[in-house]
Design a protein around this motif. Structure first.
Motif, PDB file in Angstrom:
ATOM      1  N   ASP A 177       2.763  -1.957   4.430  1.00  0.00           N
ATOM      2  CA  ASP A 177       2.273  -3.369   4.317  1.00  0.00           C
ATOM      3  C   ASP A 177       0.748  -2.998   3.722  1.00  0.00           C
ATOM      4  OD1 ASP A 177       3.700  -5.386   5.301  1.00  0.00           O
ATOM      5  OD2 ASP A 177       3.175  -4.763   7.396  1.00  0.00           O
ATOM      6  N   ALA A 196       0.879  -1.032  -0.040  1.00  0.00           N
ATOM      7  CA  ALA A 196      -0.070   0.049   0.058  1.00  0.00           C
ATOM      8  C   ALA A 196       0.980   1.183   0.053  1.00  0.00           C
ATOM      9  CB  ALA A 196      -1.074   0.144   1.146  1.00  0.00           C
ATOM     10  N   ALA A 240      -2.859  -4.275   3.615  1.00  0.00           N
ATOM     11  CA  ALA A 240      -3.944  -4.905   4.485  1.00  0.00           C
ATOM     12  C   ALA A 240      -5.258  -5.081   3.596  1.00  0.00           C
ATOM     13  CB  ALA A 240      -4.195  -3.814   5.573  1.00  0.00           C
ATOM     14  N   LEU A 270      -6.589  -1.966  10.340  1.00  0.00           N
ATOM     15  CA  LEU A 270      -6.600  -2.731   9.285  1.00  0.00           C
ATOM     16  C   LEU A 270      -6.733  -4.269   9.408  1.00  0.00           C
ATOM     17  CD1 LEU A 270      -4.734  -0.180   6.980  1.00  0.00           C
ATOM     18  CD2 LEU A 270      -7.115  -0.015   7.414  1.00  0.00           C
TER      19      LEU A 270
HETATM   20  N1  ADE Z   1      -5.774   2.079   3.407  1.00  0.00           N
HETATM   21  C1  ADE Z   1      -4.884   2.935   4.073  1.00  0.00           C
HETATM   22  N2  ADE Z   1      -3.810   2.154   4.319  1.00  0.00           N
HETATM   23  C2  ADE Z   1      -3.982   1.033   3.797  1.00  0.00           C
HETATM   24  C3  ADE Z   1      -2.992  -0.084   3.833  1.00  0.00           C
HETATM   25  N3  ADE Z   1      -1.807  -0.075   4.228  1.00  0.00           N
HETATM   26  N4  ADE Z   1      -3.651  -1.293   3.290  1.00  0.00           N
HETATM   27  C4  ADE Z   1      -4.969  -1.178   2.872  1.00  0.00           C
HETATM   28  N5  ADE Z   1      -5.647  -0.119   2.546  1.00  0.00           N
HETATM   29  C5  ADE Z   1      -5.152   0.823   3.283  1.00  0.00           C
END
Ligand code: ADE
Length: 365
Positions: free
Chosen positions: A113, A62, A115, A174
């Motif tokens: 990372d 991300a 998420a 997340l």
């Molecule tokens: N939205 C904001 N940060 C994020 C992340 N690290 N992974 C997925 N969605 C996100």
């Protein structure tokens, strides 16, 4: 953001390096041309987060993109700095990892990372909508215990690294592809002075003055601390004036029941938020919620919340020991035996703290 490209303090975990990368001459530095950008995952007032694939390794990340001019114009340079410096200290499976930062003419990039399952809040709402399954309206007790333990484990690491997060809430928790948590958004964090150089003091204080967090999870000591809560105070005043205009309130607007403002910020603000989240995981709603911010703040300062019928006794005991106005008296506070004492509460009985993030996450209904 003084260097044009800085490598992360640690190499990426083995799992995300498993694809066809050149292991002989790994490219340690990255820039925007090293990634294929995909879907937009989120848009904030100062940043956009996009999914992106590393062209060399095939790994997904991300990437948080911030516009330089916008950051400078709105005096957010210090927030961005804090986010980078605090994330760089973190090394925990329940916290988003910062792999690289770089910049070009227009933008700053934080490679984080990915998420894949998005915000915990979405799942609280989903389960709540299907709440035939659970008597209270959201997660069952074992699922709540699991997520509370993961959040606490992440909080413990944040505090051990000398940082207070200060904006822990279900939007900032997340979920990865295996439904384990990844705590994010360190833009309003505070580096504890005792563990950091004294020169950071005025820097962090300046940032604190323009901090806007989320009303429902803010601890009473943050609300009462003038130096950290200018934004809260002004929004509460506006809310109050609106009330005066619409109807004569039968309550005094002045706060009389709150404890004395604490001279030092403490790590236990994050434990207050944990108490709010455990309540919300079980019931589907936060414990303190007014129809506007002013009323929410009044409820927090007066500890005005109730447990609905059927709220499990063991969770009730824990939440009532976290939602304590005096931060020094809160379970898990340094004065109360620290997070070790909190982990020993009966609510967490049976949790394998060492293997939590390797276990399969409970199925959500
Ligand atoms: N939205 C904001 N940060 C994020 C992340 N690290 N992974 C997925 N969605 C996100």
């Amino acid at each position: 953001s003084s260097s044009s490209s800085s490598a992360a303090p640690l190499p990426p975990p083995a799992a995300s390096r498993s694809t066809s990368q050149n292991d002989v001459h790994p490219k340690l530095r990255r820039d925007a041309s090293d990634f294929e950008f995909g879907a937009t995952l989120g848009e904030g007032s100062y940043s956009t987060v996009m999914a992106a694939r590393d062209k060399h390794t095939g790994s997904w990340y991300a990437i948080k993109i911030l516009d330089k001019k916008h950051i400078i114009r709105h005096k957010k340079v210090k927030y961005v700095d804090i986010e980078k410096n605090t994330l760089n200290r973190m090394n925990h499976p329940g916290i988003v990892r910062l792999y690289w930062t770089f910049h070009d003419q227009q933008q700053l990039y934080f490679v984080l990372d990915l998420a894949r399952n998005g915000e915990l809040l979405t799942y609280i709402k989903k389960v709540r909508a299907n709440s035939l399954a659970t008597p209270l309206g959201a997660f069952d007790l074992p699922t709540t215990q699991f997520y509370a333990a993961e959040i606490l484990s992440a909080i413990e690491h944040v505090h051990e690294m000398g940082v207070i997060h200060r904006d822990i809430k279900p939007e900032n928790i997340l979920l990865d592809e295996n439904m384990h948590i990844k705590l994010t958004d360190f833009g309003t964090a505070k580096i504890l002075e005792s563990l950091d150089d004294g020169g950071k003091d005025s820097l962090t204080r300046h940032r604190a003055n323009s901090w806007v967090g989320t009303a429902e999870y803010v601890s009473p000591e943050l609300l009462n601390d003038k130096s950290t809560c200018k934004a809260y105070a002004s929004s509460a005043i506006i809310s109050f004036l609106l009330i005066l205009k619409s109807a004569a309130p039968n309550q005094s607007p002045t706060n009389t029941n709150s404890p004395a403002a604490s001279p030092h910020l403490s790590t236990s603000s994050d434990l207050w938020a944990l108490g709010c989240i455990i309540y919300q995981l079980l019931t589907g709603r936060p414990p303190f919620k007014g129809s506007n911010e002013y009323l929410t703040f009044e409820k927090i300062k007066n500890l005005q919340y109730t447990f609905p019928y059927g709220f499990p006794d063991v969770a009730r005991d824990l939440v009532s020991k976290l939602l304590v106005l005096d931060p020094a008296t809160r379970l898990g506070a340094p004065e109360q035996g620290g997070i070790k004492a909190l982990k020993a509460h009966a609510f967490f009985e049976g949790i394998d703290w060492e293997r939590l993030f390797e276990l399969p996450a409970p199925k959500l209904h």
